[in-house]
Design a protein around this motif. Structure first.
Motif, PDB file in Angstrom:
ATOM      1  N   GLY A 284       1.604  -5.080  -5.506  1.00  0.00           N
ATOM      2  CA  GLY A 284       0.516  -3.900  -4.665  1.00  0.00           C
ATOM      3  C   GLY A 284      -1.047  -4.392  -4.415  1.00  0.00           C
ATOM      4  O   GLY A 284      -1.480  -3.306  -3.896  1.00  0.00           O
ATOM      5  N   TYR A 290      -2.461  -5.078 -14.125  1.00  0.00           N
ATOM      6  CA  TYR A 290      -2.157  -3.847 -12.853  1.00  0.00           C
ATOM      7  C   TYR A 290      -3.311  -2.451 -12.091  1.00  0.00           C
ATOM      8  O   TYR A 290      -4.526  -2.959 -12.436  1.00  0.00           O
ATOM      9  CB  TYR A 290      -2.801  -2.700 -14.405  1.00  0.00           C
ATOM     10  N   HIS A 291      -2.609  -1.707 -11.420  1.00  0.00           N
ATOM     11  CA  HIS A 291      -3.582  -1.286 -10.695  1.00  0.00           C
ATOM     12  C   HIS A 291      -4.216   0.276 -12.036  1.00  0.00           C
ATOM     13  O   HIS A 291      -3.877   0.423 -13.307  1.00  0.00           O
ATOM     14  CB  HIS A 291      -3.168   0.523 -10.417  1.00  0.00           C
ATOM     15  N   SER A 297      -5.540  -0.751  -7.049  1.00  0.00           N
ATOM     16  CA  SER A 297      -4.094  -0.954  -5.691  1.00  0.00           C
ATOM     17  C   SER A 297      -3.951  -0.261  -4.309  1.00  0.00           C
ATOM     18  O   SER A 297      -4.375   0.552  -4.204  1.00  0.00           O
ATOM     19  CB  SER A 297      -2.721  -0.808  -6.688  1.00  0.00           C
ATOM     20  N   TRP A 324       3.203  -4.968  -9.753  1.00  0.00           N
ATOM     21  CA  TRP A 324       1.234  -4.428  -9.108  1.00  0.00           C
ATOM     22  C   TRP A 324       0.936  -3.709  -8.787  1.00  0.00           C
ATOM     23  O   TRP A 324      -0.217  -3.503  -8.010  1.00  0.00           O
ATOM     24  CB  TRP A 324       0.532  -6.107  -9.582  1.00  0.00           C
ATOM     25  N   GLY A 325       2.005  -2.060  -8.612  1.00  0.00           N
ATOM     26  CA  GLY A 325       1.601  -1.393  -7.600  1.00  0.00           C
ATOM     27  C   GLY A 325       0.522   0.075  -7.834  1.00  0.00           C
ATOM     28  O   GLY A 325       0.951   0.343  -9.415  1.00  0.00           O
ATOM     29  N   SER A 326       0.783   0.757  -7.474  1.00  0.00           N
ATOM     30  CA  SER A 326       0.422   2.287  -7.346  1.00  0.00           C
ATOM     31  C   SER A 326       1.455   2.839  -6.705  1.00  0.00           C
ATOM     32  O   SER A 326       2.434   2.778  -7.970  1.00  0.00           O
ATOM     33  CB  SER A 326      -0.860   3.109  -6.469  1.00  0.00           C
ATOM     34  N   SER A 346       4.149  -1.417 -12.822  1.00  0.00           N
ATOM     35  CA  SER A 346       3.239  -0.496 -11.500  1.00  0.00           C
ATOM     36  C   SER A 346       3.216   1.671 -12.309  1.00  0.00           C
ATOM     37  O   SER A 346       3.848   1.201 -12.995  1.00  0.00           O
ATOM     38  CB  SER A 346       3.674  -0.378 -10.458  1.00  0.00           C
TER      39      SER A 346
END
Length: 722
Positions: A284, A290-291, A297, A324-326, A346
């Motif tokens: 992401g 991390y976001h 992200s 690694w997203g939102s 995420s």
């Protein structure tokens, strides 16, 4: 045996230019060709001798000024080639055929053609290529060994450059190979640690556009398949348009295919229905972190919405990963399935079901109505390690109240906060089967639940079998801020560390939930186990409803608690004739009796609680079995009128006549097992005419005139209610 030189095979001079006015000598194998010449002919039948030396013009053997073929009777020979200055270009006593280093083909040496061109741009530097000329290109960009292949020249396509297959007449020979981004110049070299590498967005979009405009839809036997080979790709805004209808597929190579999304881009917009994504890792952001607010992200990696605003999205992700997203995908329509994948690190939602106000519900059959059109969502056999929500429902379109058929099966959830969230949404026929979860805060926070199935799951707050605190335990397992109509927890489902409610209806557990009636109907909890239930709160509930409760069955479960505080089965047990609570094993203290309770109202003659009546206790509990209500009661009076017939009210379940041939008013019988203040043996009759339990002595009404002092009676009775 013959050997010949084709008229379109050119010989290069020392400087690489076509050999002009040169000399060719052919001789005996192993000897000097000028001293020991062999016969040479202009024809394949060896009838027209050619005098040596053979002369050349512009790189070709010539006869009477025109390019021609030269024939020898044997392929084994010696050869000497000189230019116009008699400088040797080649001297070979043991020649078995032409050497590619001195043969040219349209200004390119045969050696170059054999070895391959270093890049597409080098291939395009060939001047005046001829139709049918074939060349090998090592790589799209020189030195990368990616995106090359064989090309054939077609002069009718000299004005075409699609950047994928055809480059100014040079046509890529695919031989069944799928299109991949290396063919369009992708480098696949993004280093997420060093934050170095190239942006491959343009290369990806070229592939998408080529496939969309070149191939028919899947329904018409087309093959719009993008092969994403081993590589680490940085990409930004991409669009899969609805240019050619139905179907698009991306195939990667598992963990070796990584896509890193530029968080400042708009992500991947999909405007066509029926897409499939296989064996791809989606990240992401451009680095493995991390976001956060300061380092966000991309809001969504995918946005699915048809140009027509119809609901037919139908996308599927198989063997994919997301990190690694939102949020992963926003689906403005129906159909999202994630199968055999992995999700980690995420903070948002895997699938945001976006019920946009402009969506079009089209169709006349039963499957294209407001109540049925939004369906076909699922997550199967997936490992999740840190995620906010699995499904989140947003938007204002009326379809938000009928999100059908969310299937969640065979997953391993670690650190999943909530499974389904929709603050103003309803879920219909969801199914959760054989999942394991730790770190859970709730399964649902929605407005309405209809016909939910929970079978064979294991829901936990903590990874170990530990007593949790009320602060960090699961406050509510299933929450519908309006109502629940059909919810089954069966198949040996287990849940640990629920601090407050297993089912909560009519109250908001998340800010913003739309609160409604709080009715519960059609609840079955059977064969389940709840460990560490209630973590010291003043009150916990199996079912906490603010409205009505009917058609409830809570049987054969095991509930264990480490706290002594009260634990109720149903907060508001209305419609008791349809409530069954039985054969549950409770471990620990504070559990209510499994029978429902009520407070009988005392009547003397036809007056409730008349003057002179002082009630010390009036308690009763009951349960339902088959067509009968079974009641146990205890009534204690410290003062009562001097005379009058004593009776008391029933549970809120209307009696019916037990046997009309026997009596038109009697619904049931019972007896007083203990009594104080009266010496006669008392019995109970339940009358349909008054909906009362009437004390009787022999065949007559019991009258308070026979009581001496205080009166206490206890006993049981049953009556028919259906």
């Amino acid at each position: 045996m013959t050997m010949f030189l084709a008229p379109y095979t050119a010989i290069a001079d020392i400087d690489g230019s076509p050999l002009d006015a040169g000399f060719l000598f052919f001789g005996e194998y192993g000897k000097d060709p000028e001293l020991f010449p062999v016969e040479v002919f202009w024809d394949a039948d060896f009838t027209v001798p050619a005098a040596q030396p053979i002369r050349t013009r512009n790189g070709y053997p010539v006869r009477n000024g025109s390019p021609t073929k030269v024939y020898l009777k044997t392929a084994r020979h010696s050869i000497a080639i000189k230019n116009r200055n008699s400088a040797f270009i080649l001297m070979d006593f043991f020649n078995k055929g032409w050497d590619a280093s001195f043969v040219t083909y349209n200004s390119q040496t045969q050696q170059k053609i054999n070895d391959g061109f270093s890049s597409i741009s080098e291939m395009l530097s060939i001047t005046k290529p001829k139709d049918g000329m074939r060349v090998f290109v090592k790589s799209y960009h020189a030195g990368l060994n990616k995106g090359g292949g064989w090309f054939i020249y077609d002069s009718t396509k000299s004005a075409i450059n699609d950047g994928v297959v055809t480059f100014n007449g040079w046509v890529r020979i695919l031989n069944g190979q799928d299109i991949n981004p290396y063919m369009t110049g992708a480098k696949g070299n993004w280093d997420a640690t060093a934050q170095t590498g190239d942006d491959d967005t343009i290369a990806f979009q070229k592939c998408i556009d080529y496939l969309n405009t070149t191939y028919s839809s899947f329904r018409n036997a087309g093959k719009r398949v993008l092969s994403i080979l081993n590589g680490s790709y940085r990409v930004g805004s991409l669009t899969i348009p609805n240019a050619n209808g139905f179907g698009f597929e991306w195939n990667g190579e598992g963990m070796m295919t990584q896509l890193w999304l530029d968080p400042t881009s708009s992500g991947i917009t999909v405007e066509t229905e029926y897409t499939k994504f296989n064996n791809i890792v989606f990240n992401g952001k451009l680095k493995a972190t991390y976001h956060s607010v300061s380092d966000p992200s991309i809001p969504e990696i995918f946005k699915f919405k048809l140009q027509s605003k119809a609901l037919d999205i139908d996308t599927k992700f198989t063997d994919c990963e997301w990190h690694w997203g939102s949020n992963f995908a926003r689906i403005s329509g129906r159909g999202f399935n994630w199968v055999d994948g992995a999700i980690g690190q995420s903070t948002g939602s895997l699938c945001v079901i976006s019920c946009d106000s402009d969506l079009v519900v089209a169709g006349t059959d039963d499957y294209h109505q407001i109540e049925t059109a939004m369906r076909h969502f699922g997550v199967y056999n997936t490992r999740v390690d840190q995620l906010g929500f699995l499904f989140e429902i947003v938007g204002t379109h009326a379809v938000k109240d009928y999100i059908n058929d969310i299937k969640i099966s065979g997953n391993d959830f670690i650190g999943l906060n909530r499974v389904i969230v929709g603050l103003d949404a309803g879920i219909v026929n969801p199914s959760l089967c054989d999942n394991f979860a730790t770190g859970l805060s709730a399964i649902t926070n929605v407005k309405n639940i209809t016909n939910l199935q929970d079978t064979g799951n294991n829901w936990n707050k903590l990874p170990k079998d530990t007593i949790d605190t009320a602060v960090t335990a699961i406050p509510v397992l299933y929450n519908a801020s309006d109502s629940v109509k059909g919810l089954s927890i069966t198949g040996a489902t287990k849940a640990s560390n629920i601090s407050n409610n297993i089912i909560l209806a009519g109250q908001a557990a998340l800010a913003g939930q739309v609160v409604g009636a709080g009715n519960v109907d059609g609840i079955i909890i059977n064969g389940a186990a709840f460990k560490h239930f209630s973590s010291g709160l003043a009150l916990a509930n199996v079912i906490n409803n603010t409205g009505t409760a009917k058609n409830i069955t809570i049987t054969g479960n095991q509930l264990q608690s480490d706290a002594s505080t009260r634990k109720r089965w149903i907060a508001n047990p209305t419609n008791p004739e349809s409530i069954v609570i039985d054969n549950n094993i409770t471990i620990g203290s504070g559990f209510d009796n499994q029978r429902l309770s009520y407070t009988p109202t005392i009547y003397v003659d036809s007056t409730a609680n008349p003057a002179g009546l002082t009630i010390v206790k009036s308690d009763a509990s009951y349960y339902i079995k088959d067509n009968f209500v079974y009641v146990d009661f205890l009534i204690s009076l410290s003062a009562q009128p001097a005379a009058g017939v004593l009776s008391f009210t029933l549970p809120n379940i209307t009696p019916v006549v037990l046997e009309s041939l026997f009596s038109g008013r009697i619904a049931g019988f019972g007896k007083v097992t203990q009594s104080y203040g009266v010496t006669t043996e008392l019995s109970i009759e339940v009358w349909t005419t008054t909906n009362m339990a009437v004390l009787r002595v022999h065949n007559a009404d019991f009258n308070l005139s026979s009581v001496t002092g205080n009166l206490t009676i206890s006993g049981s009775f049953r009556y028919k209610f259906k």
